[in-house]
Design a protein around this motif. Structure first.
Motif, PDB file in Angstrom:
ATOM      1  N   ASP A 400     -30.807  53.600  -9.921  1.00 33.69           N
ATOM      2  CA  ASP A 400     -29.729  52.778  -9.942  1.00 33.69           C
ATOM      3  C   ASP A 400     -28.516  53.480 -10.740  1.00 33.69           C
ATOM      4  OD1 ASP A 400     -27.284  50.805 -10.429  1.00 33.69           O
ATOM      5  OD2 ASP A 400     -28.628  49.269  -9.373  1.00 33.69           O
ATOM      6  N   ARG A 401     -27.523  54.097 -10.126  1.00 33.92           N
ATOM      7  CA  ARG A 401     -26.566  54.708 -11.013  1.00 33.92           C
ATOM      8  C   ARG A 401     -26.066  54.031 -12.243  1.00 33.92           C
ATOM      9  NH1 ARG A 401     -23.425  56.567 -13.903  1.00 33.92           N
ATOM     10  NH2 ARG A 401     -21.742  57.986 -13.697  1.00 33.92           N
ATOM     11  N   ARG A 402     -26.170  52.749 -12.217  1.00 32.39           N
ATOM     12  CA  ARG A 402     -25.401  51.966 -13.389  1.00 32.39           C
ATOM     13  C   ARG A 402     -26.084  52.058 -14.605  1.00 32.39           C
ATOM     14  NH1 ARG A 402     -24.587  46.517  -9.835  1.00 32.39           N
ATOM     15  NH2 ARG A 402     -26.734  47.146  -9.244  1.00 32.39           N
ATOM     16  N   VAL A 403     -27.426  52.383 -14.593  1.00 36.65           N
ATOM     17  CA  VAL A 403     -28.088  52.332 -15.921  1.00 36.65           C
ATOM     18  C   VAL A 403     -27.751  53.790 -16.552  1.00 36.65           C
ATOM     19  CG1 VAL A 403     -30.043  50.956 -15.105  1.00 36.65           C
ATOM     20  CG2 VAL A 403     -30.176  53.476 -14.842  1.00 36.65           C
ATOM     21  N   PHE A 404     -26.983  54.768 -16.310  1.00 38.28           N
ATOM     22  CA  PHE A 404     -26.903  55.618 -16.705  1.00 38.28           C
ATOM     23  C   PHE A 404     -25.242  55.659 -17.294  1.00 38.28           C
ATOM     24  CE2 PHE A 404     -29.966  59.401 -15.356  1.00 38.28           C
ATOM     25  CZ  PHE A 404     -30.899  58.542 -15.926  1.00 38.28           C
ATOM     26  N   PHE A 405     -24.831  56.733 -17.917  1.00 38.29           N
ATOM     27  CA  PHE A 405     -23.310  56.555 -18.522  1.00 38.29           C
ATOM     28  C   PHE A 405     -22.223  56.397 -17.364  1.00 38.29           C
ATOM     29  CE2 PHE A 405     -23.042  60.755 -17.622  1.00 38.29           C
ATOM     30  CZ  PHE A 405     -21.965  61.475 -18.337  1.00 38.29           C
ATOM     31  N   ASP A 406     -21.198  56.242 -17.888  1.00 36.58           N
ATOM     32  CA  ASP A 406     -19.984  56.150 -16.791  1.00 36.58           C
ATOM     33  C   ASP A 406     -19.297  57.313 -16.952  1.00 36.58           C
ATOM     34  OD1 ASP A 406     -20.757  53.512 -15.718  1.00 36.58           O
ATOM     35  OD2 ASP A 406     -19.685  52.542 -17.246  1.00 36.58           O
ATOM     36  N   GLU A 407     -18.834  57.542 -18.109  1.00 38.45           N
ATOM     37  CA  GLU A 407     -17.849  58.692 -18.384  1.00 38.45           C
ATOM     38  C   GLU A 407     -17.966  59.133 -19.701  1.00 38.45           C
ATOM     39  OE1 GLU A 407     -14.091  57.700 -17.469  1.00 38.45           O
ATOM     40  OE2 GLU A 407     -13.690  56.572 -18.921  1.00 38.45           O
ATOM     41  N   LYS A 414     -15.843  67.176 -18.643  1.00 35.76           N
ATOM     42  CA  LYS A 414     -17.199  67.069 -19.358  1.00 35.76           C
ATOM     43  C   LYS A 414     -17.996  66.129 -18.478  1.00 35.76           C
ATOM     44  CE  LYS A 414     -16.583  69.759 -23.232  1.00 35.76           C
ATOM     45  NZ  LYS A 414     -17.552  70.865 -23.339  1.00 35.76           N
ATOM     46  N   THR A 415     -17.358  65.055 -18.148  1.00 34.26           N
ATOM     47  CA  THR A 415     -18.112  64.117 -17.367  1.00 34.26           C
ATOM     48  C   THR A 415     -18.704  64.778 -16.020  1.00 34.26           C
ATOM     49  OG1 THR A 415     -16.715  62.169 -18.288  1.00 34.26           O
ATOM     50  CG2 THR A 415     -18.073  61.834 -16.106  1.00 34.26           C
ATOM     51  N   ALA A 416     -17.760  65.411 -15.443  1.00 30.45           N
ATOM     52  CA  ALA A 416     -18.124  66.082 -14.103  1.00 30.45           C
ATOM     53  C   ALA A 416     -19.417  67.028 -14.270  1.00 30.45           C
ATOM     54  CB  ALA A 416     -16.774  66.848 -13.445  1.00 30.45           C
ATOM     55  N   SER A 417     -19.288  67.961 -15.489  1.00 32.88           N
ATOM     56  CA  SER A 417     -20.026  68.933 -15.604  1.00 32.88           C
ATOM     57  C   SER A 417     -21.699  68.323 -15.889  1.00 32.88           C
ATOM     58  CB  SER A 417     -19.737  69.769 -16.871  1.00 32.88           C
ATOM     59  OG  SER A 417     -19.721  69.066 -17.987  1.00 32.88           O
ATOM     60  N   LYS A 418     -21.595  67.133 -16.320  1.00 34.87           N
ATOM     61  CA  LYS A 418     -23.031  66.541 -16.349  1.00 34.87           C
ATOM     62  C   LYS A 418     -23.824  65.988 -15.301  1.00 34.87           C
ATOM     63  CE  LYS A 418     -25.835  64.616 -19.716  1.00 34.87           C
ATOM     64  NZ  LYS A 418     -26.447  65.574 -20.862  1.00 34.87           N
ATOM     65  N   LEU A 426     -27.955  66.328 -15.836  1.00 34.30           N
ATOM     66  CA  LEU A 426     -28.390  67.278 -16.679  1.00 34.30           C
ATOM     67  C   LEU A 426     -28.657  67.189 -18.085  1.00 34.30           C
ATOM     68  CD1 LEU A 426     -26.161  70.143 -15.156  1.00 34.30           C
ATOM     69  CD2 LEU A 426     -28.358  69.574 -14.262  1.00 34.30           C
ATOM     70  N   THR A 427     -29.658  67.614 -18.702  1.00 34.32           N
ATOM     71  CA  THR A 427     -29.755  67.251 -20.198  1.00 34.32           C
ATOM     72  C   THR A 427     -29.546  68.205 -21.238  1.00 34.32           C
ATOM     73  OG1 THR A 427     -32.015  68.020 -19.984  1.00 34.32           O
ATOM     74  CG2 THR A 427     -31.728  65.675 -19.259  1.00 34.32           C
ATOM     75  N   ASP A 428     -29.644  69.609 -20.676  1.00 41.74           N
ATOM     76  CA  ASP A 428     -29.220  70.717 -21.458  1.00 41.74           C
ATOM     77  C   ASP A 428     -30.615  70.871 -22.345  1.00 41.74           C
ATOM     78  OD1 ASP A 428     -26.617  71.319 -21.119  1.00 41.74           O
ATOM     79  OD2 ASP A 428     -25.977  69.825 -22.120  1.00 41.74           O
TER      80      ASP A 428
END
Length: 553
Positions: A400-407, A414-418, A426-428
């Protein structure tokens, strides 16, 4: 109205196959944590005040007090979407402020009292906090930076009118002059809940905006790494970690309240292993979230089970890799005490772990993906999926997308590159996955330092050291340390030839402590003639690590 998101599973494969996120249409964490329990008179918080002794708060008590604070914040003009900073240690006023914020639809900004002037100024200004609740220990610092935070209209200091001076509001007086019964904001799992700041490894710290679903994700993870032992009215949990840290706030404090358990709050000074064991005994703590550094410090006390009457069932650990010596110590020292490690990020919740109930712990590994998440190892450049045994970047996809950050607050690029185009976050972090499904940490793709469970960005430390007039250039890296996991080491090129090394070393350390945080000062400091840089003038931290003999994978 149960909102239970992680049922009990006896084996890992069944949990992976059957679990699916089932978030409610309507969700306010203040209601979840306080009002859904069958017996709201049970103890939710046992707080050891260093001056007045033990205080206990039921779920009803916290509900009533957070109602009063919410009414007071509303009178100050706090509305849905406004940001409210929380700079309070392990005291009841910390969660009370978060709960009051969510009852209004406001967004919390958790911050640690360990932050110095520059660190607080940046985060309060960047988040555009309209109000901040502060411990007396940081009131002077907040006053110094207030002019640099144009959105900050109100400072609320813990205490009453007799102890709070100047133009700050007294926390106790606000509660005393307002009534409970506020109408709780009509929220959903997608309602903004908090802005949490990253360590700032490759630039200024980023504000990570989460929605309310964050707390359900943390509660599910906690159920696993506390070995499915969060029984309502039975389990008691404690952590030495600051409640500003996501794993302590969401994965311990609020996760326990979601499951109806008791939390111990203790704003201690320092880390005394004997005092820690006494606390665990005194409160019959069943689950302790302990970073590996804290566990290594506990190892120095002989025969804890013989000396203390402990109720411990589980150690949960995160923040840095858990070494085999710690796992072996727990197994050889305690009877029937599990030790479970987990991995997550400010942005991505807690997604990988070693669960001793489900499979054999492999010391040194990160474990396996927790239910509700897919993982992949991707080529860092092409983002193509790699085979088992190949080293690549760890990527995670939630059910479920919502359990991760929004932006990232104010940082759309920076948000888009994640996130990749096909939904991998991506975790780096570079890892390898073996044939049995265990994930093994290889190295960080960025330069973040893991010290005593804290993630420290070297650039932020370097920027402060460069403030000193006697410093021309500096590079900061993490070096191996038996106690901390990594120690912060600074390579400093002085700007003058005539200097006293001992004096300058002390001044630099004091400067970092004052401006950033106690845990961010360089434990090691070496004066050098040159600091290696790239052709564009960036610090070559890889060269500094090679100089220390630290292998790069």
């Amino acid at each position: 109205m149960t909102w239970t998101v992680m049922p009990t599973y006896d084996d890992y494969e069944t949990a992976r196959a059957e679990f699916a996120w089932d978030l409610p249409d309507e969700y306010n964490p203040a209601v979840d944590f306080l009002r859904k329990h069958d017996d709201a008179s049970r103890t939710a918080l046992r707080y050891e005040d260093p001056e007045s002794g033990l205080e206990t708060y039921s779920f009803d008590d916290l509900d009533e007090r957070s109602d009063r604070l919410a009414a007071a914040l509303a009178d100050l003009g706090i509305e849905a979407g406004d940001r409210v900073g929380v700079v309070v240690p392990q005291k009841p006023q910390n969660p009370l402020t978060h709960l009051a914020n969510w009852k209004l639809g406001a967004v919390s900004v958790p911050l640690t009292v360990l932050f110095g002037r520059d660190a607080l100024r940046y985060r309060l200004a960047d988040s555009e906090a309209k109000a901040v609740v502060v411990d007396p220990s940081v009131r002077e610092t907040v006053d110094e930076i207030r002019d640099d935070c144009p959105a900050l209209e109100h400072v609320i200091e813990l205490g009453d009118g007799d102890s709070v001076a100047g133009d700050a509001h007294a926390f106790d007086d606000l509660l005393a002059t307002h009534e409970p019964g506020i109408e709780v904001y009509d929220a959903t799992p997608a309602t903004p809940t908090a802005i949490m700041y990253t360590s700032g490894s490759t630039g200024p710290p980023k504000g990570v905006r989460h929605s309310h679903a964050l707390w359900l994700g943390r509660a599910a993870a906690a159920y696993n790494y506390f070995d499915q032992g969060l029984a309502a009215g039975e389990a008691t949990v404690w952590t030495p970690a600051d409640w500003a840290w996501g794993a302590a706030l969401g994965g311990t404090l609020f996760a326990a309240w979601h499951h109806g358990c008791t939390v111990v709050g203790w704003p201690r000074d320092g880390f005394d292993p004997e005092a820690i064991y006494e606390l665990l005994e005194r409160h019959d703590v069943t689950g302790a979230f302990m970073p590996p550094t804290a566990l290594r410090m506990l190892m120095g006390l002989d025969d804890p089970e013989g000396r203390f009457d402990l109720s411990l069932e589980t150690f949960a650990s995160a923040g840095e890799p858990l070494t085999s010596e710690v796992v072996d110590w727990v197994e050889s020292t305690f009877d029937d005490v599990a030790i479970n490690e987990f991995y997550g990020q400010t942005e991505l919740n807690l997604v990988v772990g070693n669960s001793s109930r489900w499979f054999d712990t492999q010391p040194g590994s990160m474990g396996k993906p927790l239910p509700g998440y897919e993982i992949a190892v991707l080529d860092p450049d092409t983002h193509e999926r790699l085979e088992r045994g190949e080293v690549g970047e760890l990527a995670v996809r939630p059910g479920d997308r919502r359990v991760f950050f929004d932006e990232y607050h104010g940082l759309p690029e920076k948000t888009a590159s994640k996130r990749t185009e096909d939904g991998w976050f991506l975790t780096d972090d570079l890892v390898e996955r073996d044939d049995d499904g265990y994930v093994w940490f290889v190295s960080r793709a960025d330069d973040v330092i893991l010290t005593s469970g804290y993630r420290v960005g070297p650039m932020e430390v370097e920027d402060v050291i460069l403030v000193h007039e006697a410093v021309e250039q500096v590079g900061v890296v993490g070096v191996p340390d038996d106690t901390r996991g990594e120690a912060i080491k600074a390579f400093v090129k002085p700007a003058v030839d005539d200097y006293d090394p001992d004096t300058l070393r002390t001044e630099i350390r004091d400067l970092v402590r004052d401006r950033l945080a106690e845990y961010e000062y360089p434990h090691q400091l070496e004066f050098v003639e040159t600091v290696p840089t790239t052709t564009t003038g960036k610090i070559r931290r890889r060269s500094l690590r090679e100089r220390e003999g630290i292998a790069e994978e």
